[in-house]
Design a protein around this motif. Structure first.
Motif, PDB file in Angstrom:
ATOM      1  N   ILE A 103       0.853  -1.186   0.000  1.00  0.00           N
ATOM      2  CA  ILE A 103       0.000   0.000   0.000  1.00  0.00           C
ATOM      3  C   ILE A 103       0.889   1.236   0.000  1.00  0.00           C
ATOM      4  N   GLU A 104       0.517   2.213  -0.847  1.00  0.00           N
ATOM      5  CA  GLU A 104       1.306   3.432  -0.987  1.00  0.00           C
ATOM      6  C   GLU A 104       0.359   4.601  -1.243  1.00  0.00           C
ATOM      7  N   ASN A 105       0.806   5.791  -0.892  1.00  0.00           N
ATOM      8  CA  ASN A 105       0.092   7.003  -1.250  1.00  0.00           C
ATOM      9  C   ASN A 105      -0.042   7.052  -2.770  1.00  0.00           C
ATOM     10  N   ASP A 106      -1.189   7.503  -3.281  1.00  0.00           N
ATOM     11  CA  ASP A 106      -1.434   7.478  -4.718  1.00  0.00           C
ATOM     12  C   ASP A 106      -0.473   8.353  -5.524  1.00  0.00           C
ATOM     13  N   GLY A 107      -0.105   9.507  -4.999  1.00  0.00           N
ATOM     14  CA  GLY A 107       0.871  10.355  -5.692  1.00  0.00           C
ATOM     15  C   GLY A 107       2.236   9.697  -5.746  1.00  0.00           C
ATOM     16  N   ASN A 108       2.634   9.060  -4.655  1.00  0.00           N
ATOM     17  CA  ASN A 108       3.910   8.336  -4.634  1.00  0.00           C
ATOM     18  C   ASN A 108       3.883   7.151  -5.595  1.00  0.00           C
ATOM     19  N   ALA A 109       2.752   6.447  -5.656  1.00  0.00           N
ATOM     20  CA  ALA A 109       2.647   5.305  -6.566  1.00  0.00           C
ATOM     21  C   ALA A 109       2.780   5.759  -8.017  1.00  0.00           C
ATOM     22  N   ALA A 110       2.150   6.882  -8.348  1.00  0.00           N
ATOM     23  CA  ALA A 110       2.268   7.418  -9.713  1.00  0.00           C
ATOM     24  C   ALA A 110       3.712   7.810 -10.015  1.00  0.00           C
ATOM     25  N   ALA A 121      12.149   8.284 -15.567  1.00  0.00           N
ATOM     26  CA  ALA A 121      13.109   7.176 -15.674  1.00  0.00           C
ATOM     27  C   ALA A 121      14.516   7.721 -15.876  1.00  0.00           C
ATOM     28  N   GLY A 122      15.434   7.191 -15.103  1.00  0.00           N
ATOM     29  CA  GLY A 122      16.832   7.584 -15.223  1.00  0.00           C
ATOM     30  C   GLY A 122      17.211   8.824 -14.441  1.00  0.00           C
ATOM     31  N   THR A 123      16.251   9.473 -13.775  1.00  0.00           N
ATOM     32  CA  THR A 123      16.573  10.677 -13.002  1.00  0.00           C
ATOM     33  C   THR A 123      17.026  10.285 -11.594  1.00  0.00           C
ATOM     34  N   MET A 124      17.935  11.056 -11.053  1.00  0.00           N
ATOM     35  CA  MET A 124      18.385  10.836  -9.682  1.00  0.00           C
ATOM     36  C   MET A 124      17.611  11.729  -8.711  1.00  0.00           C
ATOM     37  N   ASN A 125      17.374  12.952  -9.120  1.00  0.00           N
ATOM     38  CA  ASN A 125      16.660  13.923  -8.295  1.00  0.00           C
ATOM     39  C   ASN A 125      15.545  14.516  -9.148  1.00  0.00           C
ATOM     40  N   SER A 126      14.311  14.294  -8.719  1.00  0.00           N
ATOM     41  CA  SER A 126      13.183  14.787  -9.498  1.00  0.00           C
ATOM     42  C   SER A 126      11.971  14.931  -8.597  1.00  0.00           C
ATOM     43  N   ALA A 127      10.984  15.647  -9.107  1.00  0.00           N
ATOM     44  CA  ALA A 127       9.753  15.867  -8.363  1.00  0.00           C
ATOM     45  C   ALA A 127       8.574  15.680  -9.307  1.00  0.00           C
ATOM     46  N   MET A 128       7.439  15.358  -8.727  1.00  0.00           N
ATOM     47  CA  MET A 128       6.229  15.162  -9.518  1.00  0.00           C
ATOM     48  C   MET A 128       5.040  15.682  -8.737  1.00  0.00           C
ATOM     49  N   VAL A 129       4.123  16.347  -9.432  1.00  0.00           N
ATOM     50  CA  VAL A 129       2.872  16.817  -8.849  1.00  0.00           C
ATOM     51  C   VAL A 129       1.745  16.095  -9.570  1.00  0.00           C
ATOM     52  N   VAL A 130       0.795  15.574  -8.809  1.00  0.00           N
ATOM     53  CA  VAL A 130      -0.339  14.844  -9.361  1.00  0.00           C
ATOM     54  C   VAL A 130      -1.608  15.615  -9.003  1.00  0.00           C
ATOM     55  N   LEU A 131      -2.405  15.933 -10.009  1.00  0.00           N
ATOM     56  CA  LEU A 131      -3.657  16.659  -9.792  1.00  0.00           C
ATOM     57  C   LEU A 131      -4.836  15.735 -10.049  1.00  0.00           C
ATOM     58  N   GLY A 132      -5.707  15.629  -9.083  1.00  0.00           N
ATOM     59  CA  GLY A 132      -6.906  14.805  -9.190  1.00  0.00           C
ATOM     60  C   GLY A 132      -7.937  15.366  -8.236  1.00  0.00           C
ATOM     61  N   THR A 133      -8.638  14.503  -7.490  1.00  0.00           N
ATOM     62  CA  THR A 133      -9.551  14.986  -6.465  1.00  0.00           C
ATOM     63  C   THR A 133      -8.775  15.811  -5.441  1.00  0.00           C
ATOM     64  N   GLY A 134      -7.550  15.394  -5.166  1.00  0.00           N
ATOM     65  CA  GLY A 134      -6.633  16.140  -4.297  1.00  0.00           C
ATOM     66  C   GLY A 134      -5.382  16.485  -5.083  1.00  0.00           C
ATOM     67  N   VAL A 135      -4.389  16.972  -4.373  1.00  0.00           N
ATOM     68  CA  VAL A 135      -3.100  17.302  -4.983  1.00  0.00           C
ATOM     69  C   VAL A 135      -2.044  16.422  -4.335  1.00  0.00           C
ATOM     70  N   GLY A 136      -1.318  15.670  -5.153  1.00  0.00           N
ATOM     71  CA  GLY A 136      -0.248  14.817  -4.655  1.00  0.00           C
ATOM     72  C   GLY A 136       1.095  15.367  -5.092  1.00  0.00           C
ATOM     73  N   ALA A 137       2.108  15.117  -4.318  1.00  0.00           N
ATOM     74  CA  ALA A 137       3.460  15.545  -4.666  1.00  0.00           C
ATOM     75  C   ALA A 137       4.444  14.490  -4.199  1.00  0.00           C
ATOM     76  N   SER A 138       5.432  14.218  -5.040  1.00  0.00           N
ATOM     77  CA  SER A 138       6.442  13.211  -4.708  1.00  0.00           C
ATOM     78  C   SER A 138       7.810  13.739  -5.079  1.00  0.00           C
ATOM     79  N   LEU A 139       8.800  13.218  -4.373  1.00  0.00           N
ATOM     80  CA  LEU A 139      10.159  13.694  -4.541  1.00  0.00           C
ATOM     81  C   LEU A 139      11.119  12.515  -4.557  1.00  0.00           C
ATOM     82  N   PHE A 140      12.015  12.502  -5.540  1.00  0.00           N
ATOM     83  CA  PHE A 140      13.088  11.515  -5.594  1.00  0.00           C
ATOM     84  C   PHE A 140      14.390  12.216  -5.271  1.00  0.00           C
ATOM     85  N   LEU A 141      15.144  11.678  -4.313  1.00  0.00           N
ATOM     86  CA  LEU A 141      16.462  12.181  -3.957  1.00  0.00           C
ATOM     87  C   LEU A 141      17.443  11.028  -4.082  1.00  0.00           C
TER      88      LEU A 141
END
Length: 174
Positions: A103-110, A121-141
């Motif tokens: 089980i994972e947060n939906d933004g993190n799963a995306a 793919a292939g990024t070391m440091n990146s971020a993602m914002v997911v817009l849906g019913t709510g707002v999700g945000a994820s970060l790769f370090l």
């Protein structure tokens, strides 16, 4: 070998059978049951039972603050009846599962999917914002999903403020 991927959204629950290489062989959707825990569990358990004989594992993406290590729903503005529930254990019992369920947060799963096979793919440091019913945000370090404070990363649209109230501008009489 296939896996059942389930994305529980505020309106619909989408699902698909995915191979270990990311190939999608079947997909569908059903309404998200939001009226009660009993309705939600019956709907999700029914979906899992339909596919469990054909899968080696299940991935469940949920809105809210999720402790993915424990399968615990800490907070969910859209599904508040799940708060405090170790959902992985509950679903394993209810659906009589013999395969793992993650089980994972939906933004993190995306973001994990994008990092595996998509635009991240292939990024070391990146971020993602997911817009849906709510707002999700994820970060790769350093190539790893950051799970730090789930109140900051993962679900910024439903942030917990530890009792702080917003500063209101005083209204002046005209």
């Amino acid at each position: 070998m296939q896996y059942l991927a389930i994305d529980v959204g505020g309106t619909t629950t989408k699902y698909g059978l995915v191979s270990a290489t990311g190939a999608l062989s079947q997909q569908g959707e059903q309404p998200t049951m939001r009226a009660s825990l009993a309705d939600f569990m019956a709907s999700l358990t029914g979906l899992i039972r339909l596919h469990k004989a054909h899968v080696a594992g299940i991935g469940l993406a949920l809105p809210g603050v999720i402790d993915s290590q424990q399968g615990l729903v800490k907070a969910s503005a859209t599904l508040p009846f799940l708060e405090g529930l170790v959902l992985g254990t509950q679903l394993t019992t209810a659906a009589d599962l013999t395969v793992p369920i993650l089980i994972e947060n939906d933004g993190n799963a995306a973001a994990l999917a994008e990092h595996w096979r998509g635009n991240l793919a292939g990024t070391m440091n990146s971020a993602m914002v997911v817009l849906g019913t709510g707002v999700g945000a994820s970060l790769f370090l350093n190539g790893q999903l950051y799970h730090g404070s789930h109140y900051v990363a993962g679900e910024p649209s439903f942030m917990v403020t530890n009792g702080l109230t917003p500063i209101m501008r005083e209204q002046t009489a005209a």
